[in-house]
Structure formats: C-alpha cells, structure tokens
Design a protein around this motif. Structure first.
Motif, PDB file in Angstrom:
ATOM      1  N   HIS A   1       6.989  -1.864   8.501  1.00  0.00           N
ATOM      2  CA  HIS A   1       7.724  -2.539   7.433  1.00  0.00           C
ATOM      3  C   HIS A   1       6.750  -3.180   6.448  1.00  0.00           C
ATOM      4  O   HIS A   1       6.903  -3.055   5.238  1.00  0.00           O
ATOM      5  CB  HIS A   1       8.657  -3.598   8.033  1.00  0.00           C
ATOM      6  N   SER A   2       5.721  -3.827   6.981  1.00  0.00           N
ATOM      7  CA  SER A   2       4.712  -4.467   6.136  1.00  0.00           C
ATOM      8  C   SER A   2       3.969  -3.430   5.292  1.00  0.00           C
ATOM      9  O   SER A   2       3.724  -3.634   4.103  1.00  0.00           O
ATOM     10  CB  SER A   2       3.733  -5.241   7.007  1.00  0.00           C
ATOM     11  N   ALA A   3       3.612  -2.316   5.921  1.00  0.00           N
ATOM     12  CA  ALA A   3       2.893  -1.255   5.193  1.00  0.00           C
ATOM     13  C   ALA A   3       3.772  -0.665   4.105  1.00  0.00           C
ATOM     14  O   ALA A   3       3.317  -0.426   2.984  1.00  0.00           O
ATOM     15  CB  ALA A   3       2.448  -0.165   6.158  1.00  0.00           C
ATOM     16  N   LEU A   4       5.041  -0.438   4.418  1.00  0.00           N
ATOM     17  CA  LEU A   4       5.963   0.113   3.424  1.00  0.00           C
ATOM     18  C   LEU A   4       6.146  -0.861   2.266  1.00  0.00           C
ATOM     19  O   LEU A   4       6.134  -0.457   1.106  1.00  0.00           O
ATOM     20  CB  LEU A   4       7.309   0.432   4.075  1.00  0.00           C
ATOM     21  N   ASP A   5       6.287  -2.140   2.576  1.00  0.00           N
ATOM     22  CA  ASP A   5       6.406  -3.152   1.520  1.00  0.00           C
ATOM     23  C   ASP A   5       5.185  -3.130   0.610  1.00  0.00           C
ATOM     24  O   ASP A   5       5.309  -3.215  -0.606  1.00  0.00           O
ATOM     25  CB  ASP A   5       6.561  -4.554   2.114  1.00  0.00           C
TER      26      ASP A   5
END
Length: 95
Positions: A68-72
C-alpha cells in the motif's frame, strides 16, 4: 484481524518494543529470522509462545502495508510529475 490485535506496545514490556500480543517476543525478531533465511517453522520452534496464526497474520499485514505504501508513493510521484509538467512554461518543457 488488525495490527492492534496482533501486536502489543507497552512501556512495561521490553521498553515499548512492539511484541506479539501475549508474549515478550519482539515483532522484529520474526523479520530478522526471515532475513537470515530461517523458515517460519524454525522461528515458531524457537518462539513457541507465538502462534502460527499470529506470525502469518503479522506477515500478511506487513505485506499489505508495504504494498500500500509503495503504491501510494508511485501514485504520488506520477501525480507530482504530471502536475509539474502541466504547470511548466513552454520554454522549460522543451529542455
């Protein structure tokens, strides 16, 4: 199950180090074992107070958080890049 149900952070337990709920086993120990090429089985043998389900769910929650952090970050970078390109004067975007 959320992280709060898996992890305890209490100043009275290992100075507030995040541990598996109901144990004194730091969460980071699971990651250190995996980083050192130990299997989940080996970790569980060494720390019998940690249930297989708690370890598995901790890994799943961590995976989701990282992805999720990487996608954000990717989406934020793309949005910033598009905004920057759209707001540059024509003479700057030619360079």
């Amino acid at each position: 199950m959320n992280a709060g149900q898996l992890i305890t952070i209490d100043p009275e337990i290992l100075g507030g180090t995040p541990v598996f709920r109901g144990t004194r086993v730091p969460i980071r120990t699971l990651f250190e074992y995996i980083e050192s090429n130990y299997s989940l089985e080996e970790f569980l043998e060494c720390f019998p107070s940690v249930s297989r389900e708690s370890a598995r769910l901790t890994l799943e929650c961590s995976e989701r958080a990282l992805l999720h952090s990487a996608l954000d970050k990717i989406l934020l970078d793309e949005t910033y890049s598009q905004t920057k390109t759209a707001t540059q004067p024509a003479s700057e975007s030619i360079r």
